[in-house]
Design an enzyme around this catalytic site. Structure first.
Site, PDB file in Angstrom:
ATOM      1  N   ARG A   1      10.813   3.635   2.796  1.00 44.32           N
ATOM      2  CA  ARG A   1      10.500   3.055   4.458  1.00 44.32           C
ATOM      3  C   ARG A   1      11.931   2.427   4.677  1.00 44.32           C
ATOM      4  O   ARG A   1      12.045   1.807   4.109  1.00 44.32           O
ATOM      5  CB  ARG A   1       9.133   1.735   3.780  1.00 44.32           C
ATOM      6  CG  ARG A   1       9.265   0.587   5.253  1.00 44.32           C
ATOM      7  CD  ARG A   1       7.887   0.240   4.311  1.00 44.32           C
ATOM      8  NE  ARG A   1       6.922   0.527   4.611  1.00 44.32           N
ATOM      9  CZ  ARG A   1       5.750   0.610   4.706  1.00 44.32           C
ATOM     10  NH1 ARG A   1       5.815  -1.097   4.905  1.00 44.32           N
ATOM     11  NH2 ARG A   1       4.349   0.779   5.120  1.00 44.32           N
TER      12      ARG A   1
ATOM     13  N   ARG B   1       0.456  -1.441  -0.444  1.00 43.01           N
ATOM     14  CA  ARG B   1       0.416  -0.269   0.226  1.00 43.01           C
ATOM     15  C   ARG B   1       0.716   0.966  -0.625  1.00 43.01           C
ATOM     16  O   ARG B   1       0.967   2.042  -0.724  1.00 43.01           O
ATOM     17  CB  ARG B   1      -0.373  -0.011   1.367  1.00 43.01           C
ATOM     18  CG  ARG B   1      -1.655  -0.495   1.443  1.00 43.01           C
ATOM     19  CD  ARG B   1      -2.498  -1.336   2.673  1.00 43.01           C
ATOM     20  NE  ARG B   1      -1.721  -2.759   2.246  1.00 43.01           N
ATOM     21  CZ  ARG B   1      -1.956  -3.959   2.088  1.00 43.01           C
ATOM     22  NH1 ARG B   1      -2.938  -4.219   1.781  1.00 43.01           N
ATOM     23  NH2 ARG B   1      -0.784  -4.241   2.481  1.00 43.01           N
ATOM     24  N   THR B   2       2.009   1.249   0.943  1.00 44.33           N
ATOM     25  CA  THR B   2       2.582   2.376   1.264  1.00 44.33           C
ATOM     26  C   THR B   2       3.672   2.397  -0.418  1.00 44.33           C
ATOM     27  O   THR B   2       3.380   4.333  -0.704  1.00 44.33           O
ATOM     28  CB  THR B   2       3.390   2.681   2.220  1.00 44.33           C
ATOM     29  OG1 THR B   2       2.310   1.669   3.238  1.00 44.33           O
ATOM     30  CG2 THR B   2       3.777   4.116   2.303  1.00 44.33           C
TER      31      THR B   2
ATOM     32  N   LYS C   1      26.858  -4.141  -1.956  1.00 43.29           N
ATOM     33  CA  LYS C   1      28.381  -3.913  -1.597  1.00 43.29           C
ATOM     34  C   LYS C   1      29.451  -3.035  -0.628  1.00 43.29           C
ATOM     35  O   LYS C   1      30.708  -3.066  -0.795  1.00 43.29           O
ATOM     36  CB  LYS C   1      28.688  -3.579  -3.363  1.00 43.29           C
ATOM     37  CG  LYS C   1      28.468  -3.728  -4.633  1.00 43.29           C
ATOM     38  CD  LYS C   1      28.742  -3.248  -6.471  1.00 43.29           C
ATOM     39  CE  LYS C   1      27.495  -2.517  -5.880  1.00 43.29           C
ATOM     40  NZ  LYS C   1      27.854  -1.786  -7.765  1.00 43.29           N
TER      41      LYS C   1
ATOM     42  N   HIS D   1       4.859   5.794  11.384  1.00 44.70           N
ATOM     43  CA  HIS D   1       4.365   5.787  10.162  1.00 44.70           C
ATOM     44  C   HIS D   1       3.442   6.920   9.687  1.00 44.70           C
ATOM     45  O   HIS D   1       1.980   6.477  10.680  1.00 44.70           O
ATOM     46  CB  HIS D   1       4.230   4.301  10.209  1.00 44.70           C
ATOM     47  CG  HIS D   1       3.315   3.907   8.692  1.00 44.70           C
ATOM     48  ND1 HIS D   1       3.153   4.846   7.351  1.00 44.70           N
ATOM     49  CD2 HIS D   1       2.859   2.471   7.898  1.00 44.70           C
ATOM     50  CE1 HIS D   1       3.212   3.817   6.234  1.00 44.70           C
ATOM     51  NE2 HIS D   1       2.674   2.909   6.461  1.00 44.70           N
TER      52      HIS D   1
HETATM   53  N1   CP Z   1      -0.651   0.136   5.724  1.00 43.55           N
HETATM   54  C1   CP Z   1       0.675  -0.498   5.205  1.00 43.55           C
HETATM   55  O1   CP Z   1       2.368   0.306   5.319  1.00 43.55           O
HETATM   56  O2   CP Z   1       0.987  -0.715   4.330  1.00 43.55           O
HETATM   57  P1   CP Z   1       1.247  -1.751   3.205  1.00 43.55           P
HETATM   58  O3   CP Z   1       2.995  -2.592   4.386  1.00 43.55           O
HETATM   59  O4   CP Z   1       1.490  -2.567   2.776  1.00 43.55           O
HETATM   60  O5   CP Z   1       2.844  -0.391   2.908  1.00 43.55           O
END
Ligand code: CP
Length: 354
Positions: free
Chosen positions: A135, A85-86, A114, A169
């Site tokens: 992320r 999703r993100t 590397k 998040h």
């Molecule tokens: N809600 C969320 O962060 O989903 P993903 O891990 O699929 O990005």
């Protein structure tokens, strides 16, 4: 430890309130790293932009206009941890605004394999692009990236945290609050509501970021439903106390708290953060799942949410219930993230005035 590691350790040891201005420029958000950066006027702005974007994008002429707004900018999506999703919502949010995108979705295909350091990798991304959306499995890595680029790069591009370790998040929290505000549009908005969060609260970055955002609303109440070993950590509880947000912990069963809730926010067990393999399985979580029969004691006006991915915390038989809004919640992510990018690049007036 490198010189940069030492400098970052000194920065990190400061209180978070002190760190926040590092992520701002001229009183505006530059990097989006932690939920505590967000106040009510900023959230309201982002949600107004979100509404306008959605409405403009309904027509072909509107979509073409939106694609011109940031057509001169490029974004890097650096996802060193799995995501559906993100990643996809940010990817499409960039495209809605006309940004071109580059991506690394696994450090095994970047020069980190590397031996290149995280710091050098981030500087490299900033050489080619105008925004880094990232992320990372490591705690505070988005914060470190922003600190690094702000202080030691001649090209300090903004960094957006798309999930850092078990810590934060913030863009998930932005879309969650947007979903809540829309759901309670005709019930006075989110103010005065009781939010029940359930699941792995100790390691759930979505519930942590969402809890921090509650400081922006009046008369909120939070219930944390989880076995003791998965309960919310002390740092978030202390934050709620400082901001006079009442909360309580339900450690026996989800059903004990369900009748009180205006929103039920379910989460999965975050076993990717187990320190010992199989550690999560030692806790019985069977009484913290939402079953079809439980819906009988949920308020008629309440909403059921989940940041996804889900396992079996919410029975799929609940999906057709109009109170289950998690699929709409998921879709809201793309629009709120597009609005956040427009806000960071200060092009939202063009959108609002279209
Ligand atoms: N809600 C969320 O962060 O989903 P993903 O891990 O699929 O990005």
């Amino acid at each position: 430890m490198t010189i940069l590691d030492e400098k970052y350790a000194r920065f990190e040891s400061q209180a978070s309130d002190v760190k926040i201005p590092c992520f701002e420029r001229n009183g505006r958000i530059f990097d989006m790293i932690i939920s505590q950066q967000l106040n009510r006027p900023i959230l309201d702005d982002i949600y107004r932009i979100t509404g306008r974007l959605r409405s403009i994008a309904k027509s072909k002429a509107g979509s073409v206009f939106l694609q011109s707004v940031l057509a001169h900018k490029r974004a890097m999506l650096y996802f060193a941890q799995p995501s559906s999703r993100t990643f996809l919502s940010f990817h499409n949010a960039c495209h809605i605004l006309g940004m071109r995108t580059s991506e690394i979705r696994d450090t095994s295909v970047s020069s980190e394999v590397k031996g290149e350091s995280f710091d050098d990798s981030l500087r490299t991304f900033s050489s080619y692009t105008d925004l880094i959306i990232m992320r990372h499995k490591g705690q505070n890595m988005a914060e470190r990236a922003a600190w690094l680029l702000n202080n030691f790069s001649n090209r300090p591009v903004p960094v957006i945290n798309g999930g850092s370790g078990s810590d934060q998040h913030p863009t998930q929290a932005i879309l969650d609050v947007y979903t809540l505000q829309k759901s309670f549009e005709f019930q006075g908005g989110l103010d005065g509501k009781t939010i029940l969060m359930c699941g792995d609260l100790r390691r759930g970055r979505t519930v942590r970021s969402l809890s921090y955002l509650m400081k922006n609303f009046n008369d909120m109440k939070i219930i944390y439903a989880a076995p003791t070993s998965f309960q919310m950590k002390e740092d978030v509880c202390q934050f709620l106390q400082r901001h006079n947000i009442p909360y309580r912990m339900e450690t026996e069963a989800l059903e004990n708290a369900l009748p009180e809730a205006d929103a039920v926010y379910m989460t999965r067990i975050q076993d990717e953060h187990d320190e010992v393999a199989g550690e999560s399985n030692r806790t019985n979580i069977s009484r913290f799942k939402l079953r079809l029969k439980d819906m009988a004691i949920v308020k008629a006006s309440a909403v059921i949410m989940h940041p996804f991915p889900r396992r079996d915390e919410i029975d799929v038989a609940i999906d057709p219930d109009p109170r289950a809004i998690y699929w709409a919640q998921e879709r809201n992510g793309m629009w709120t993230r597009a609005a956040l990018i427009a806000y960071i690049f200060n092009v939202h007036d063009q959108i609002m005035n279209y």
